[in-house]
Design a protein around this motif. Sequence first.
Motif, PDB file in Angstrom:
ATOM      1  N   ILE A   8     101.042  38.180 -13.139  1.00  0.00           N
ATOM      2  CA  ILE A   8      99.606  38.189 -13.404  1.00  0.00           C
ATOM      3  C   ILE A   8      98.888  37.834 -12.114  1.00  0.00           C
ATOM      4  O   ILE A   8      99.252  36.866 -11.451  1.00  0.00           O
ATOM      5  CB  ILE A   8      99.258  37.137 -14.484  1.00  0.00           C
ATOM      6  CG1 ILE A   8      99.883  37.534 -15.820  1.00  0.00           C
ATOM      7  CG2 ILE A   8      97.750  36.971 -14.628  1.00  0.00           C
ATOM      8  CD1 ILE A   8      99.782  36.457 -16.884  1.00  0.00           C
ATOM      9  N   GLN A   9      97.887  38.642 -11.750  1.00  0.00           N
ATOM     10  CA  GLN A   9      97.133  38.352 -10.520  1.00  0.00           C
ATOM     11  C   GLN A   9      95.636  38.413 -10.754  1.00  0.00           C
ATOM     12  O   GLN A   9      95.129  39.401 -11.302  1.00  0.00           O
ATOM     13  CB  GLN A   9      97.496  39.364  -9.439  1.00  0.00           C
ATOM     14  CG  GLN A   9      98.657  38.867  -8.592  1.00  0.00           C
ATOM     15  CD  GLN A   9      99.058  39.867  -7.542  1.00  0.00           C
ATOM     16  OE1 GLN A   9      98.564  40.993  -7.517  1.00  0.00           O
ATOM     17  NE2 GLN A   9      99.953  39.449  -6.672  1.00  0.00           N
ATOM     18  N   LEU A  32      99.939  34.073 -12.020  1.00  0.00           N
ATOM     19  CA  LEU A  32     101.086  33.457 -12.691  1.00  0.00           C
ATOM     20  C   LEU A  32     102.242  34.436 -12.738  1.00  0.00           C
ATOM     21  O   LEU A  32     102.061  35.605 -13.078  1.00  0.00           O
ATOM     22  CB  LEU A  32     100.665  33.075 -14.119  1.00  0.00           C
ATOM     23  CG  LEU A  32     101.650  32.262 -14.971  1.00  0.00           C
ATOM     24  CD1 LEU A  32     101.884  30.887 -14.368  1.00  0.00           C
ATOM     25  CD2 LEU A  32     101.108  32.106 -16.399  1.00  0.00           C
ATOM     26  N   THR A  33     103.441  33.966 -12.368  1.00  0.00           N
ATOM     27  CA  THR A  33     104.625  34.793 -12.561  1.00  0.00           C
ATOM     28  C   THR A  33     105.582  34.051 -13.487  1.00  0.00           C
ATOM     29  O   THR A  33     105.697  32.834 -13.426  1.00  0.00           O
ATOM     30  CB  THR A  33     105.356  35.077 -11.226  1.00  0.00           C
ATOM     31  OG1 THR A  33     105.643  33.836 -10.603  1.00  0.00           O
ATOM     32  CG2 THR A  33     104.532  35.936 -10.307  1.00  0.00           C
ATOM     33  N   ILE A  34     106.228  34.813 -14.326  1.00  0.00           N
ATOM     34  CA  ILE A  34     107.161  34.235 -15.292  1.00  0.00           C
ATOM     35  C   ILE A  34     108.510  34.915 -15.106  1.00  0.00           C
ATOM     36  O   ILE A  34     108.621  36.138 -15.232  1.00  0.00           O
ATOM     37  CB  ILE A  34     106.626  34.428 -16.727  1.00  0.00           C
ATOM     38  CG1 ILE A  34     105.292  33.671 -16.851  1.00  0.00           C
ATOM     39  CG2 ILE A  34     107.657  33.968 -17.765  1.00  0.00           C
ATOM     40  CD1 ILE A  34     104.608  33.799 -18.186  1.00  0.00           C
ATOM     41  N   VAL A  68      97.900  42.857 -14.578  1.00  0.00           N
ATOM     42  CA  VAL A  68      98.981  42.316 -15.397  1.00  0.00           C
ATOM     43  C   VAL A  68     100.144  43.296 -15.355  1.00  0.00           C
ATOM     44  O   VAL A  68      99.957  44.483 -15.637  1.00  0.00           O
ATOM     45  CB  VAL A  68      98.528  42.150 -16.867  1.00  0.00           C
ATOM     46  CG1 VAL A  68      99.704  41.792 -17.750  1.00  0.00           C
ATOM     47  CG2 VAL A  68      97.424  41.113 -16.987  1.00  0.00           C
ATOM     48  N   LYS A  69     101.311  42.796 -14.966  1.00  0.00           N
ATOM     49  CA  LYS A  69     102.522  43.615 -15.041  1.00  0.00           C
ATOM     50  C   LYS A  69     103.478  42.993 -16.037  1.00  0.00           C
ATOM     51  O   LYS A  69     103.752  41.786 -15.955  1.00  0.00           O
ATOM     52  CB  LYS A  69     103.220  43.668 -13.681  1.00  0.00           C
ATOM     53  CG  LYS A  69     102.685  44.727 -12.770  1.00  0.00           C
ATOM     54  CD  LYS A  69     103.592  44.833 -11.559  1.00  0.00           C
ATOM     55  CE  LYS A  69     102.964  45.739 -10.514  1.00  0.00           C
ATOM     56  NZ  LYS A  69     103.741  45.702  -9.275  1.00  0.00           N
ATOM     57  N   ILE A  70     103.986  43.805 -16.951  1.00  0.00           N
ATOM     58  CA  ILE A  70     104.964  43.331 -17.910  1.00  0.00           C
ATOM     59  C   ILE A  70     106.253  44.113 -17.685  1.00  0.00           C
ATOM     60  O   ILE A  70     106.247  45.347 -17.743  1.00  0.00           O
ATOM     61  CB  ILE A  70     104.456  43.532 -19.354  1.00  0.00           C
ATOM     62  CG1 ILE A  70     103.117  42.795 -19.553  1.00  0.00           C
ATOM     63  CG2 ILE A  70     105.498  43.046 -20.366  1.00  0.00           C
ATOM     64  CD1 ILE A  70     102.427  43.095 -20.857  1.00  0.00           C
ATOM     65  N   ASP A 208     112.179  25.916 -19.804  1.00  0.00           N
ATOM     66  CA  ASP A 208     112.731  25.768 -18.456  1.00  0.00           C
ATOM     67  C   ASP A 208     111.600  25.548 -17.456  1.00  0.00           C
ATOM     68  O   ASP A 208     111.730  24.778 -16.519  1.00  0.00           O
ATOM     69  CB  ASP A 208     113.477  27.049 -18.043  1.00  0.00           C
ATOM     70  CG  ASP A 208     114.488  27.473 -19.079  1.00  0.00           C
ATOM     71  OD1 ASP A 208     115.283  26.616 -19.499  1.00  0.00           O
ATOM     72  OD2 ASP A 208     114.482  28.655 -19.482  1.00  0.00           O
ATOM     73  N   ASP A 209     110.521  26.293 -17.652  1.00  0.00           N
ATOM     74  CA  ASP A 209     109.379  26.244 -16.742  1.00  0.00           C
ATOM     75  C   ASP A 209     108.105  26.096 -17.551  1.00  0.00           C
ATOM     76  O   ASP A 209     108.046  26.544 -18.700  1.00  0.00           O
ATOM     77  CB  ASP A 209     109.268  27.549 -15.941  1.00  0.00           C
ATOM     78  CG  ASP A 209     110.392  27.684 -14.942  1.00  0.00           C
ATOM     79  OD1 ASP A 209     110.364  26.979 -13.937  1.00  0.00           O
ATOM     80  OD2 ASP A 209     111.292  28.497 -15.192  1.00  0.00           O
TER      81      ASP A 209
END
Length: 309
Positions: A8-9, A32-34, A68-70, A208-209
């Motif tokens: 997400i940018q 945010l990166t997951i 948004v990239k999924i 975990d995060d």
Amino acid sequence: MSDNAIEIQGLQKTYAATGRSPAKEALKGIDLTIPRGSIFGLLGPNGAGKSTLINILAGLVVKSAGSVKIWGFDQDQNPRQSRAAIGIMPQEPHLDPFFTPAGSLDVQAGLYGVPKSQRKTAEILELIGLTDKADAYARSLSGGMRRRLLLGKALVHSPQVLVLDEPTAGVDIELRNMLWQNVRKLNEDGMTIILTTHYLEEAEEMCDDIAIINHGEVIVRDSTANLLGRLDRKTLVITPETDAALPALPDNITGQKHANGTLTFTYQSGITPAGQILSLVQDAGITIKDVKTEEAHLEDVFLSLTSSR
Ligand SMILES: Nc1ncnc2c1ncn2[C@@H]1O[C@H](COP(=O)(O)OP(=O)(O)O)[C@@H](O)[C@H]1O
Ligand SMILES: [Mg+2]
């Protein structure tokens, strides 16, 4: 191929003004990166923007700006693929009362274009414990069964990423345990899980995060272990043999005497060795019956980060 499930940018969302309510800037430029394969916790107080973020991922809310990239697919450039990669269990239960659980799952699979031969209706009913209710009318299902069915609906198209928005808010312990068992199993089988919860112990145990968001901004994003380490705060709990007053303490130690007679000493383990506290207590003539230490909890981290804003 990126290692991230979600990227997400600069994500922004402003809800337009309606009637008497003014426009609301719910997300103020989220980056945010997951990572793939993780159980990721999205935490934040009520109104922080968690559901807005999740609903944008789900394609239920239209973003105002950002990308948004999924699973590597840009939501705007590859809407079909990005949507197929994610399944959402929404915060608000919304079920069509005219369908049975089996029927609901079938309709949902149809919406996602899953061919009949590839549908996993029986397998999903088994996972969510509704096999014996497969043909019962949705109206006759208990609240807990409806939530389980919502989880089932999020799984019909075998998404790589599963998102659960406050799945355990207001549910009983049995259902909560069942949800977490399912989440763990799905994660072990390779699914990336994103969940929001405001039960911090739950996040501490499951994730975990973690990213904490407040007023539409990410204020911290780290591994759960690092977040807990960040506070570097421990508490030593001492039960004296006989009733004892709190000894005089230097500035680096905060003490408290409790109604049940225990003495607690809070300190930073990087600065103060626990031995110093034990010596102070013994020098004050106190015989120690029992001693234990308590680590910082996510709740402390959360409060220290969100209360000052
Ligand atoms: N459909 C909407 N229209 C206008 N404002 C909204 C809408 N949905 C949410 N908001 C506002 O956006 C902010 C973030 O809400 P939300 O994303 O639901 O937060 P959370 O899930 O963290 O509690 C809140 O101030 C909320 O009132
Ligand atoms: Mg919400």
